[in-house]
Write a protein that holds these residues in place. Structure first.
Motif, PDB file in Angstrom:
ATOM      1  N   LYS A   1      37.972  47.258  36.640  1.00 12.17           N
ATOM      2  CA  LYS A   1      36.741  47.812  37.212  1.00 12.17           C
ATOM      3  C   LYS A   1      36.168  46.826  38.221  1.00 12.17           C
ATOM      4  O   LYS A   1      36.322  45.623  38.069  1.00 12.17           O
ATOM      5  N   VAL A   2      35.463  47.399  39.226  1.00  9.99           N
ATOM      6  CA  VAL A   2      34.730  46.604  40.213  1.00  9.99           C
ATOM      7  C   VAL A   2      33.312  47.136  40.268  1.00  9.99           C
ATOM      8  O   VAL A   2      33.100  48.311  40.582  1.00  9.99           O
ATOM      9  N   ASN A   3      32.337  46.306  39.938  1.00 12.01           N
ATOM     10  CA  ASN A   3      30.922  46.681  39.947  1.00 12.01           C
ATOM     11  C   ASN A   3      30.225  45.897  41.044  1.00 12.01           C
ATOM     12  O   ASN A   3      30.269  44.673  41.071  1.00 12.01           O
ATOM     13  N   LEU A   4      29.578  46.642  41.943  1.00 14.18           N
ATOM     14  CA  LEU A   4      28.825  45.994  43.014  1.00 14.18           C
ATOM     15  C   LEU A   4      27.571  45.344  42.453  1.00 14.18           C
ATOM     16  O   LEU A   4      26.983  45.817  41.474  1.00 14.18           O
ATOM     17  N   ASP A   5      27.155  44.244  43.088  1.00 19.55           N
ATOM     18  CA  ASP A   5      25.974  43.520  42.644  1.00 19.55           C
ATOM     19  C   ASP A   5      24.723  44.373  42.857  1.00 19.55           C
ATOM     20  O   ASP A   5      24.596  45.062  43.879  1.00 19.55           O
ATOM     21  N   ASN A   6      23.795  44.318  41.876  1.00 16.87           N
ATOM     22  CA  ASN A   6      22.584  45.139  41.975  1.00 16.87           C
ATOM     23  C   ASN A   6      21.659  44.643  43.077  1.00 16.87           C
ATOM     24  O   ASN A   6      20.944  45.431  43.681  1.00 16.87           O
ATOM     25  N   VAL A   7      21.673  43.345  43.324  1.00 19.94           N
ATOM     26  CA  VAL A   7      20.763  42.786  44.336  1.00 19.94           C
ATOM     27  C   VAL A   7      21.410  42.786  45.721  1.00 19.94           C
ATOM     28  O   VAL A   7      20.781  43.151  46.714  1.00 19.94           O
ATOM     29  N   SER A   8      22.681  42.398  45.811  1.00 19.55           N
ATOM     30  CA  SER A   8      23.371  42.308  47.105  1.00 19.55           C
ATOM     31  C   SER A   8      24.667  43.100  47.036  1.00 19.55           C
ATOM     32  O   SER A   8      25.762  42.524  47.019  1.00 19.55           O
TER      33      SER A   8
ATOM     34  N   LYS B   1      36.954  38.105  34.092  1.00 18.46           N
ATOM     35  CA  LYS B   1      36.139  38.577  35.204  1.00 18.46           C
ATOM     36  C   LYS B   1      36.083  37.479  36.265  1.00 18.46           C
ATOM     37  O   LYS B   1      36.350  36.317  35.980  1.00 18.46           O
ATOM     38  N   PHE B   2      35.729  37.895  37.471  1.00 22.34           N
ATOM     39  CA  PHE B   2      35.436  36.927  38.512  1.00 22.34           C
ATOM     40  C   PHE B   2      34.509  37.572  39.522  1.00 22.34           C
ATOM     41  O   PHE B   2      34.440  38.809  39.637  1.00 22.34           O
ATOM     42  N   ASP B   3      33.766  36.730  40.228  1.00 19.21           N
ATOM     43  CA  ASP B   3      32.761  37.214  41.175  1.00 19.21           C
ATOM     44  C   ASP B   3      33.303  37.107  42.586  1.00 19.21           C
ATOM     45  O   ASP B   3      33.935  36.120  42.955  1.00 19.21           O
TER      46      ASP B   3
ATOM     47  N   GLU C   1      31.475  42.236  41.161  1.00 22.93           N
ATOM     48  CA  GLU C   1      32.055  41.629  39.961  1.00 22.93           C
ATOM     49  C   GLU C   1      33.250  42.469  39.520  1.00 22.93           C
ATOM     50  O   GLU C   1      33.122  43.695  39.377  1.00 22.93           O
ATOM     51  N   CYS C   2      34.378  41.798  39.302  1.00 23.14           N
ATOM     52  CA  CYS C   2      35.615  42.480  38.890  1.00 23.14           C
ATOM     53  C   CYS C   2      35.891  42.112  37.436  1.00 23.14           C
ATOM     54  O   CYS C   2      35.884  40.944  37.071  1.00 23.14           O
ATOM     55  N   THR C   3      36.144  43.139  36.577  1.00 24.14           N
ATOM     56  CA  THR C   3      36.430  42.930  35.153  1.00 24.14           C
ATOM     57  C   THR C   3      37.681  43.694  34.763  1.00 24.14           C
ATOM     58  O   THR C   3      38.050  44.684  35.422  1.00 24.14           O
ATOM     59  N   TRP C   4      38.341  43.228  33.681  1.00 21.30           N
ATOM     60  CA  TRP C   4      39.532  43.880  33.154  1.00 21.30           C
ATOM     61  C   TRP C   4      39.740  43.431  31.718  1.00 21.30           C
ATOM     62  O   TRP C   4      39.060  42.532  31.225  1.00 21.30           O
ATOM     63  N   ASN C   5      40.680  44.062  31.038  1.00 20.66           N
ATOM     64  CA  ASN C   5      41.051  43.682  29.677  1.00 20.66           C
ATOM     65  C   ASN C   5      42.471  43.139  29.690  1.00 20.66           C
ATOM     66  O   ASN C   5      43.338  43.613  30.430  1.00 20.66           O
ATOM     67  N   LYS C   6      42.721  42.136  28.811  1.00 17.45           N
ATOM     68  CA  LYS C   6      44.038  41.516  28.757  1.00 17.45           C
ATOM     69  C   LYS C   6      45.045  42.435  28.066  1.00 17.45           C
ATOM     70  O   LYS C   6      44.707  43.190  27.148  1.00 17.45           O
ATOM     71  N   SER C   7      46.267  42.340  28.524  1.00 17.00           N
ATOM     72  CA  SER C   7      47.369  42.968  27.810  1.00 17.00           C
ATOM     73  C   SER C   7      47.896  42.005  26.748  1.00 17.00           C
ATOM     74  O   SER C   7      47.605  40.810  26.797  1.00 17.00           O
TER      75      SER C   7
END
Length: 1529
Positions: free
Chosen positions: A1358-1365, A1404-1406, A1371-1377
Motif C-alpha cells: 500500500k501507498v498512503n499519501l501524507d495528510n499534511v503534504s 514501511k518507508f517514507d 508512506e509505503c507499507t507491506w507485509n513480509k512473506s
C-alpha cells in the motif's frame, strides 16, 4: 632509664605555647595539621586503630600532642606517632589537635584563605583579576564591601564548616584529575534517540573540581568520612548508565612467605549482548568473596588507575554499532570498601571541533576536485592513536581516508569521488588507546553540499524583439541559475536574471534603456547555485541576431541639427566588394515615417519633426528575395525651440555661510529638467534638477572662495545658461577641537582639531584656567611642553585665510598629571603582631587627587610586582592609610608610589627599600661524632646572624639549656662534650636589623650504643627462640630475620628474647639484633645463621632409563649439604640439590626422604617425597577407527593384561605436542578433532609405542549461488589431502532429504537431483573426506548453511499519501512473506527514472521530495538477509496530489456582461476544481462550484457588483490552497 619505668611528663620548650582542643589560627596563619607518614594522602585512613598501647614519651617536635580518646567510631589520629615509648618529644610542632570522641566523628583538615581565615572564593579570585584599575572589587563592589562579605562567610565557616553552604565552585572540565584530585559526583548519561535509557537508578549531576584549585583539593580531603569497625566487603566498580559491573578478584593465598597482592580487574557482563541476555547475566552472577589483605595501603590508588582507563574504554564500548547507544558524560563509581571514587567523562572532550569542508576549485566536470576536510583535535587528544574520515550518502559509504596520524587536522578528498550537486555526510572516527587495547569512537560529523556542475554549451535563438540563451549542465541538483549579459568591449553588466530549478534557458527582451539590441555581440555568464554552493561558467562571447542581416545598427545626430546619420555593418560572411540591398525604415509611434532602399552601409535621414522621438531599423534582402530579421537601432528625439530661465539669484546660505550657497529662480512653463552649474577657478560642477524645482542649496563648498553660478532649462532640448552670478563664501571655523595628555611626557598636552576647509594655517592659544598668565600661542603645532603639574588648561583654535581670521573654537578644560610623591622612612609603620609579613603606609595626598597606587616589588625573587590601589571619594584632610599583608619573611622589598587625578597618573616615586625579619631556618640537623656535638642548617634569607642554643634532656622530663652562642655561619660545634647515653636537642633563631625571626628546633640525637651480647637460639615446639644480653644504655632491641633473598621481618622489642611468628621449610635464615634507645640504633649488631627442613623432595623416573634410575630434587633454598634416606635406610650425603639414584629395580616402589645439614654437624628433620614406582615394557598394536558423521575417531591398542596399569597417550597436532591423556582401558575415543595431522603414541609406564599418524581434513568453505528456485550451484575451497566431498541437504527439522558425493569441490543441483520448494528453509552440510594408510575414511566437521531457494512476494503493498503534504510525501507499507528478513525497494517516476533505491528490514518507508500530480511506481523484492530474489517482485503505482492552480483570470462574459463572469484556470491538473465566489466584502456570494472544466462561466450575479474569485484543486478528500483570481466588476 629502664624500659619498664614510666617516663616523666615533658614540658613545652621555652617560648612555645601549648595548644589543646582546637586550632589556634591566630598563633600560626599558615597552620596545617601534619599528615601521617604511613598514609599516602592527607585524609584519615578508615578503620585504623591506635597501636600504641603503653604511655609514650612524645617527640620534642610536638609538645602539645594529646592522646586521642578511644571510643566507638572515633576519628583517626592523623599526627605522626612515636615509634617507641621512651622517645622524647620534639618541640618543633605545636599544632597538634585533640580529636573529639564520638560516633561518626572524623579528622578534618580544612583549607584557609590568606585573609580572615576563611576558605578562598574561586569566583571572587577570578573576578579580582578582571577588575578595573580604579580599585573596585569584583562586580564593581568596593573593597570594604568585599571585606564585610568575607567576615560574614568566616562566621558561617566557623559554625557550618562551609563558607558558602554548598559544594565549592569548580571550573575545571569533567575529566579525571591526573594529579589525584577528587572525581566529580554522579551525572546522568545522555542516550541516543534509538536506544531507551536503562531502568536502573538515575544518578545525580555534579561538578568536577579543578586540579589547579587549592581549595578544591583541600576540601576533598576534608569531605572523606572515617569508617571504623567495618567488615571486609566485595570491591565493585559499578557503571550506573548500564549496570556495568567490574569485580576485583581475591588475593591468592600461598605458602610463599613473600606474598604478593595481585588484583584482577575484569568485566562480568557482556555489554554487546541484548537487554534480555544481560538481565540473565546479572541474575546468574555470583557475588565474589571478600577482598583479603586490607593492609595494602596502595589498593585504592591501584584500583582508581585501572578503573580510570577502563572508564575511558566504556565510553566507546557502549556507544558503538552493537548497542546503538551514545553515552557521553557517563559516570562510573568505584566502592573499595574504605573509600569511594567517582569518575565523569565529558561529551565534548571526545569531539573534534571546527569541522568543515572547503571546496576551493569550482568543478569543470560532473565530479568535484580540490575538496579538503579540516578539523581541530579533541580535548582528549593524548589518548588518540589514529584518525579516519568516512564520507557517505543515502546509498551508503562513498569513500574513506587511510588511517591518518593522531596529529592530522585535514584530509584532501580524492578527485572523481564526489558528484556535483549532491548532499554528503562526513564522520570522523578517532581510535583511542589505553592499557586494555585500541578502540574506535565517532568524534564528529557534518553534512555538506557539493558544488553544482559548470554550465556550458551556450546557444542563442532569436525572435523579432527578443532572444533566448540556452545551455547544458550535468549537475544532479540545482536550486537556481543567475544569467548575466555584459558589454563585449567595456565588460559592463547590462542585465541579470534568475532562473529557478533545473531550467536551462533564459529569455531577454530588446531593451533600449539597458543598451540590449539585436545584431550585436555580447558576453554571457551563467552561475549555478545549489544550497550554499555555486559554480560560475566562463564568460563567452556570442552574436545575437540574424547572421544574414545587418549588424551593429547605430543612429546619431549630425552636429547641432536634427539630421540623423544611420550606420551599420555588412552581414556575416559578406566580402568587402559584394553589394547587399538594404531596406531602411524610420518609425515614430510604431508607424513607418520614411522608407529608404540602399546598397550602402550608412544613410542620412533629414526632414524630421522637432521634439519627436524616432526609431530606426534596417533589414538585408537575402538571396531568395526575402528580408532578413529587422535590426533596430537606438532611439533619438529631435530638438525643439530653446527656453531661458529668468530672475536667477544667488546668496550665502543661512545655515553655514562658509560652505553653502542659496539659489532661487522663476520656473518657465513646460520645463522638463534643469542643469545648475557652479565653477571655482578651472573646476566646473553640474547638478541635474527636477522640473518642479525652483530653489536649491549648494553644499560642501570651500570657505572664503569665489564661485560663479549659472542655470539652464530643458524643453525639448536645453537652452543657454543664464549670466553667471559671482559670489564669495564666508570665512570658516574648525568643526571640533579637544585636548589630550601626552602619554610619554606627563607635563605636556596636545591640542587636536579638525582642520577648517581652505584655511592657510591655524592659530592655537593655550591658557591656564587657574591664573591670568599670558597664553602660549603656536601656529599649527598642538604640542605644549613644560606645563605645571596638577593644573587645568584650555585652548582656543582660530583658522586663518591669508591675512583674514576665521571664527574661534574653544576646547574643554583638561587637568595635567600630578608630580611624583616622595616616600621616606617615617611613612612606614611595622605591624606589631606580624612584622615579617605586614606593614602600614601613611601619607598626605596632593590637591585635586582622587587616589594612589603603591607598587611593591620583591627584590630577592623575580616575581611580578604587586600594585595596591587606594581610592577615596573626598580629599578634605588629605590623610591616607594603607596596609600590606602579603610579605615574605626575610625578603627585601622595594616600595614605590604614584598619585592620580582626573588627568591621569604621576610618575613612580623613587623606590624605598624595606627588609622583613628573617624566615625560620630549614634543614636543621644535630649530629654527634664521638664526643663532638655539631649543629648545621640552611641559611635564612637576609639574616645577619644566628643564635644557637644547645639543650639536654633530663630525667625529670625537662630540657635544660647548656650553651648559647651567636654566629654568622651555617654550622656550629659546641664546646660541651657529649656524654654516654644522653639525649640532646638544639634550636636556632635568625635575626637582622629589623628583628628576630621564628625559632627552629633540630632533631634529637643520642650518643652511640654497643650491640647486645651472648646471642643464642634454640628450637621449641612452636618454632625457634633467640636470646641475648642487653648492652650498656640499651633500652630496647631491633631484631631482623631474613632468608638472604626477599623475605625480611623487622621488629622492635623491649625484651631480651624474641620468637618469630612462623618459619618456612626449605629456607636458610640469618638473625640480627641491634641495641636501641629511642630512635637511635647501635652501629654494630650481633648475628646468627640456621636452616629449616627441606620444603619438599621431588622424585621422578629418569628419562633415559626410567626402569632402573630415579631423579631426586631437594626443594629448598639451603645450599647444602644434604642426607638421603631410601626406604628407611640412610643412603649418602651430597652437596648439590639434584642427585640421580642408579641401579634401581624395575617396577619397584621407592620412598625417599632428605634432611639439611648446617653449622657443620647440626641436622634438620627429615622431609619425605611421594613414593615412585619404576616403569614396565613397551605397548604395541596401535590403530585408529573413525566415528561416522564426525571428525572424531577411536584409538585402540593391545592390552598389557595388568588391570592396575594406567596407559598414557602422547599425541601431537601438526607436530606440536598436546597435553597427554591417561586411561585404564586399551582404547580411547577422540571427539571432533580439529583439522590437521595427528600422531599418537601409547605407553604403559615404559617406552612409547611406534607412532600412528592420521590426517583430519579442514572443513570446506562453501559458496552457494541460487540461480533459480530449481537450479543451485555449490562450490567450496579445495581442501588439502581430501579425496572426495559429501553434500547433504536437510530440512528445517534436520531430517536428511538428500545425500550427494563428488570428487570435485563443486556441485550443480537441479530439479532432477532435488526439487526445492519456494519459501521452504533448508540446511546444507558439506564434509571433506580423507583416507589413512589402513584405508580408514576420516571426515571433517560439516560446514553448514541455512538457505532459501526462493521467497513469496511481499503482500498487502500500500501507498498512503501524507495528510499534511500529499503533493510531496507518502508512506509505503507491506507485509513480509515467510522467511523474508529484508526488502529491496525501488521507486520510479513516469519516465522510468529511479528516484529512490534502498534496502531495509522495516515494513514501511517514507517517500519525500516527490513532484506534485505525478505518477510513480513502487517495486519491492524479498530477501533472506543474504540475497534478494528478483523473480518475486511486488509493485504498485500511485499518483501524488496536485499543487494549487498556477493562475486564475477573470473577465466579463461577452454575451452577459451584467450577470456573468468568465473564469479561466491555469493548472497541469485535470480536475476537479472548487470555485469560490465572494462579494466585495469577502462574503460568500454563491455556493462553491465543483467543475472539471478549466474555462467556465459563473452566472446569476448581481449587476454592478464587485466579486473576488478563488479556485482550489480537489484530490480525493484533499483540497489544495486557494489561488486568488482577478478582482472583477
Amino acid at each position: 632509664m629502664s624500659a619498664t619505668q614510666t617516663p616523666p611528663k615533658i614540658q613545652s620548650p621555652p617560648g612555645k605555647k601549648k595548644i589543646s582542643g582546637k586550632e589556634d589560627r591566630n598563633q600560626d596563619p599558615g597552620f596545617r595539621p601534619r599528615p601521617s607518614p604511613d598514609t599516602p594522602r592527607e585524609e584519615a585512613k578508615p578503620g585504623q586503630k591506635n597501636k600504641e598501647k603503653t604511655p609514650a614519651v612524645l617527640d620534642p617536635k610536638d609538645p602539645s600532642a594529646v592522646k586521642p580518646t578511644a571510643s566507638l567510631g572515633s576519628g583517626t589520629d592523623t599526627r605522626p606517632k612515636s615509634e617507641e615509648n621512651n622517645i622524647p618529644s620534639n618541640p618543633k610542632d605545636p599544632s597538634a589537635v585533640k580529636l573529639s570522641a564520638g560516633l561518626g566523628s572524623e579528622a578534618v583538615t580544612r583549607p584557609k584563605s590568606k585573609k580572615n581565615d576563611i576558605p578562598g572564593d574561586p569566583k571572587e579570585e577570578h573576578n579580582n583579576q578582571k577588575s578595573s584599575t580604579k580599585g573596585r572589587g569584583p562586580r564593581g563592589r568596593s573593597r570594604s564591601h568585599d571585606r564585610k562579605k568575607k567576615d560574614e562567610r568566616a562566621a558561617q565557616y566557623r559554625t557550618t564548616g562551609n563558607a558558602y553552604g554548598q559544594e565549592p565552585y569548580h571550573s575545571a572540565p569533567n575529566f579525571p584529575a591526573a594529579t589525584g584530585g577528587r572525581a566529580g559526583q554522579f551525572q546522568t548519561p545522555v542516550f541516543a534517540h534509538n536506544q531507551p535509557p536503562h531502568s536502573g537508578p538515575t544518578s545525580q549531576t555534579g561538578a568536577t573540581p579543578s586540579t589547579n584549585n587549592a581549595f578544591a583539593q583541600q576540601q576533598e580531603a576534608s569531605n572523606q568520612q572515617v569508617i571504623t569497625q567495618q567488615p571486609p566487603r566485595q570491591r565493585n566498580v559499578t557503571y550506573d548508565a548500564h549496570n556495568f559491573n567490574m569485580s576485583l578478584g581475591d588475593t591468592r593465598k600461598t605458602s610463599d612467605p613473600n606474598q604478593r597482592h595481585e588484583y584482577c580487574l575484569e568485566t562480568d557482563v557482556d555489554m554487546t549482548a541484548t537487554v534480555a541476555e544481560r538481565k540473565q547475566q546479572y541474575e546468574g552472577m555470583q557475588q565474589g568473596s571478600a577482598m583479603s589483605h586490607l593492609q595494602d595501603k596502595n589498593f585504592a590508588s591501584k584500583l582508581y588507575d585501572k578503573a580510570k582507563n577502563v572508564g575511558l574504554r566504556i565510553v566507546s564500548a557502549v556507544s558503538g554499532d552493537n548497542t546503538k547507544v551514545s553515552v557521553y558524560g557517563s559516570t562510573f563509581n568505584m566502592d573499595t570498601g574504605d573509600k569511594t571514587i567517582n569518575n565523569t567523562y565529558n561529551e565534548d572532550d571526545f569531539k573534534c571541533q571546527s569541522l568543515k569542508v572547503v571546496q576551493s576549485q569550482p568543478p569543470a566536470s560532473e565530479f568535484i576536485s580540490g575538496a579538503n576536510i579540516t578539523w581541530d583535535l579533541p580535548k582528549a587528544r593524548k589518548y588518540v592513536k589514529k584518525i579516519q574520515v568516512i564520507i557517505s550518502d543515502r546509498s551508503g559509504e562513498v569513500c574513506h581516508s587511510p588511517h591518518l596520524t593522531k596529529f592530522s587536522k585535514e584530509w584532501k578528498i580524492d578527485d572523481r569521488k564526489l558528484e556535483c550537486g549532491k548532499r554528503y555526510h562526513t564522520t570522523i572516527y578517532c581510535t583511542y588507546s589505553d592499557e586494555l587495547g585500541d578502540f574506535q569512537h565517532p568524534s564528529g560529523d557534518i553534512d555538506f553540499y557539493t558544488r553544482p556542475a559548470k554550465p556550458k554549451d551556450f546557444k542563442i535563438t532569436c525572435q523579432a524583439d527578443s532572444f533566448t540563451l540556452k545551455w547544458s549542465t550535468s549537475t544532479g541538483n540545482c536550486d537556481k541559475h543567475y544569467v548575466e549579459i555584459y558589454d563585449k568591449d567595456k565588460d559592463v553588466l547590462l542585465d541579470r536574471k534568475e532562473v529557478k530549478g533545473l531550467v536551462q534557458e533564459c529569455k531577454f527582451d530588446v531593451d533600449m534603456q539597458r543598451n540590449i539590441y539585436l545584431g550585436r555581440e555580447y558576453k554571457f555568464k551563467v552561475t549555478s547555485y545549489y544550497e550554499d554552493q555555486d559554480n560560475p561558467s566562463n564568460k563567452e562571447k556570442l552574436f545575437v541576431g540574424d547572421k544574414n542581416g545587418p549588424q551593429e545598427v547605430r543612429a546619431k545626430f549630425i552636429g547641432n541639427t536634427n539630421d540623423v546619420e544611420l550606420t551599420w555593418k555588412k552581414p556575416d560572411g559578406s566580402s568587402w566588394n559584394s553589394k547587399v540591398n538594404y531596406i531602411v525604415e524610420v518609425l515614430t509611434e510604431n508607424k513607418v515615417f520614411i522608407n529608404i532602399n540602399t546598397t550602402d552601409t550608412k544613410s542620412k535621414i533629414d526632414g524630421l519633426k522637432q521634439g519627436t522621438s524616432y526609431t530606426f531599423q534596417v533589414a538585408a534582402i537575402t538571396s531568395n528575395g526575402m528580408p532578413s530579421l529587422w535590426i533596430v537601432s537606438n532611439s533619438l528625439k529631435t530638438k525643439s525651440s530653446s527656453v531661458k530661465v529668468e530672475k536667477f539669484n544667488v546668496q550665502r546660505g543661512t545655515e553655514d555661510s562658509a560652505t553653502t550657497l542659496y539659489c532661487t529662480w522663476d520656473p518657465p512653463t513646460g520645463v522638463e529638467e534643469y542643469k545648475l552649474r557652479y565653477r571655482q577657478g578651472n573646476n566646473s560642477f553640474v547638478m541635474c534638477l527636477g522640473k518642479d524645482c525652483k530653489e536649491y542649496v549648494i553644499r560642501d563648498l570651500l570657505p572664503n572662495t569665489v564661485y560663479r553660478v549659472a542655470i539652464k532649462a530643458d524643453q525639448d532640448g536645453y537652452g543657454p545658461y543664464t549670466t553667471p552670478e559671482t559670489i564669495t563664501t564666508d570665512v570658516g571655523q574648525v568643526s571640533k577641537a579637544w585636548l589630550e595628555l601626552d602619554k610619554d611626557n606627563l607635563d605636556s598636552v596636545v591640542v587636536k582639531y579638525n582642520e577648517a576647509l581652505n584655511a592657510t594655517c591655524h592659530i592655537i592659544a593655550l591658557r591656564d584656567s587657574s591664573a591670568e598668565d599670558q597664553p602660549r600661542v603656536h601656529t599649527d603645532d598642538g604640542l605644549f611642553t613644560d606645563l605645571k603639574n596638577n593644573c587645568s588648561y584650555y585652548a582656543i583654535v582660530t583658522p586663518k585665510y591669508g591675512r583674514d581670521k576665521g571664527k574661534e573654537k574653544q576646547t574643554q578644560e583638561i587637568l595635567t598629571a600630578p608630580k611624583a610623591p616622595l616616600i621616606m622612612k617615617n611613612n612606614f609603620i611595622l605591624d606589631e603582631e606580624n612584622p615579617s609579613s605586614v606593614f602600614h603606609l601613611s601619607w598626605k595626598s596632593q590637591p585635586n587627587c582622587c587616589g594612589e597606587e603603591v607598587k611593591i616589588s620583591c627584590l630577592d625573587f623575580n616575581d611580578e610586582p604587586q600594585i595596591l590601589r587606594h581610592e577615596r571619594e573626598s580629599n578634605e584632610d588629605g590623610k591616607c592609610f594603607l596596609t600590606y599583608r602579603g610579605g615574605r619573611s626575610g625578603c627585601k622589598y622595594g616600595v614605590q608610589m604614584r598619585t592620580q587625578n582626573r588627568g591621569g597618573f604621576s610618575e613612580w616615586s623613587k623606590p624605598f627599600e624595606y627588609t622583613t625579619v628573617p624566615a625560620k631556618v630549614s634543614k636543621i640537623e644535630l649530629e654527634i661524632v664521638e664526643d663532638q656535638i655539631t649543629c648545621s642548617w640552611d641559611a635564612s634569607l637576609n639574616a645577619n646572624n644566628y643564635k644557637v642554643i644547645l639543650h639536654e634532656y633530663k630525667l625529670n622530663g625537662e630540657w635544660e639549656e647548656l650553651e648559647v652562642k651567636e654566629t654568622s655561619g651555617r654550622r656550629h660545634s659546641f664546646n660541651t662534650e657529649a656524654g654516654h647515653g644522653i639525649l640532646y636537642a638544639c634550636k636556632v633563631i635568625p635575626y637582622n636589623t629589623t628583628g628576630e625571626g621564628e625559632t627552629a628546633w633540630s632533631n634529637t640525637e643520642l650518643s652511640p650504643l654497643l650491640p647486645p651480647k651472648d646471642l643464642t637460639f634454640k628450637f621449641t615446639d612452636n618454632g625457634i627462640q633467640f636470646c641475648w644480653k642487653k648492652s650498656i644504655g640499651m633500652s630496647s632491641a631491633k631484631v631482623q630475620l631474613t632468608d638472604y633473598e626477599k623475605f625480611k621481618v623487622e621488629k622492635i622489642t623491649n625484651q631480651s628474647s624474641w620468637s618469630p611468628f612462623e618459619l618456612y621449610d626449605g629456607t636458610s635464615y640469618e638473625f640480627k639484633v641491634w641495641a636501641r634507645n629511642g630512635s637511635h640504633l647501635s652501629n654494630q649488631y650481633a648475628s646468627i645463621s640456621f636452616a629449616t627442613a627441606p620444603n619438599d623432595v621431588i622424585v621422578k623416573r629418569n628419562k633415559e632409563n626410567p626402569e632402573t634410575s630415579l631423579d631426586v630434587e631437594v626443594v629448598t633454598s639451603h645450599d647444602g649439604p644434604f642426607t638421603l634416606i631410601i626406604n628407611g635406610d640412610k643412603y649418602i650425603s651430597f652437596r648439590s640439590r639434584h642427585y640421580v639414584i642408579k641401579d634401581c629395580q624395575p617396577a619397584t616402589k621407592y620412598v625417599i626422604g632428605a634432611q639439611s645439614i648446617f653449622d657443620k654437624n647440626k641436622t634438620t628433620s627429615i622431609t619425605f617425597g611421594k613414593p615412585v614406582t619404576t616403569f614396565p615394557a613397551k605397548v604395541s598394536g596401535v590403530t585408529c577407527f573413525p566415528i561416522e558423521d564426525t571428525s572424531g575417531m577411536t584409538l585402540k591398542w593391545e592390552n598389557c593384561g595388568n588391570p592396575s596399569i594406567n596407559y598414557k597417550i602422547s599425541w601431537s597436532k601438526d607436530y606440536i605436542p598436546l597435553h597427554p591423556i591417561t586411561c585404564k582401558s586399551s582404547e580411547h575415543k577422540f571427539v571432533d578433532l580439529k583439522p590437521g595431522t595427528y600422531e599418537f603414541k601409547v605407553s604403559a609406564g615404559g617406552a612409547d609405542s611406534d607412532p600412528y599418524t592420521i590426517i583430519v581434513p579442514e572443513s570446506p568453505k562453501i559458496n552457494v549461488e541460487i540461480l533459480t528456485s530449481k537450479l543451485m550451484h555449490i562450490t567450496c575451497d579445495n581442501v588439502d589431502h581430501a579425496d572426495n566431498y559429501i553434500y547433504k541437504i536437510l530440512s528445517d527439522n534436520l531430517d536428511t532429504l538428500k545425500t550427494l558425493e563428488s570428487k570435485q569441490p563443486d556441485l550443480w543441483v537441479d530439479e532432477h537431483q532435488f526439487q526445492f520448494q519456494v519459501g521452504a528453509l533448508y540446511l546444507l552440510a558439506v564434509q571433506a573426506c580423507c583416507h589413512d594408510n589402513n584405508e580408514q575414511n576420516h571426515t571433517s566437521l560439516p560446514t553448514k548453511r541455512w538457505l532459501y531457494a526462493g521467497l513469496e512476494k511481499p503482500s498487502d503493498l500500500k501507498v498512503n499519501l501524507d495528510n499534511v503534504s500529499p503533493t510531496s510525501k507518502a508512506e509505503c507499507t507491506w507485509n513480509k512473506s515467510p522467511g523474508m528478513l529484508k526488502a529491496k525497494i525501488q521507486v520510479q517516476d513516469s519516465k522510468r527514472n529511479i528516484i529512490e533505491a534502498l534496502e531495509t528490514p522495516d515494513l514501511k518507508f517514507d517517500l519525500e521530495w516527490l513532484e506534485p500530480n505525478q505518477t510513480y511506481e513502487v517495486k519491492i523484492w524479498p530477501g533472506d538477509g543474504k540475497m534478494f530474489f528478483h523473480d518475486d517482485c511486488a509493485s504498485l503505482k500511485f499518483v501524488t496530489a496536485p499543487n494549487q492552480p498556477d493562475k486564475v483570470t477573470c473577465t466579463q462574459n461577452k454575451q452577459d456582461r451584467t450577470h456573468s463572469i468568465d473564469v479561466t484556470i491555469y493548472s497541469d491538473y485535470s480536475g476537479p476544481f472548487i470555485v469560490h465566489v465572494l462579494d466585495s466584502r469577502r462574503n460568500i456570494a454563491k455556493e462553491p462550484i465543483e467543475t472539471n472544466d478549466k474555462s467556465m462561466t459563473v452566472t446569476n450575479l448581481q449587476a454592478g457588483g464587485s466579486y473576488f474569485i478563488y479556485v482550489q484543486c480537489k484530490f480525493g478528500d484533499y483540497l489544495t490552497a486557494k489561488t486568488h483570481g482577478m478582482y472583477c466588476k
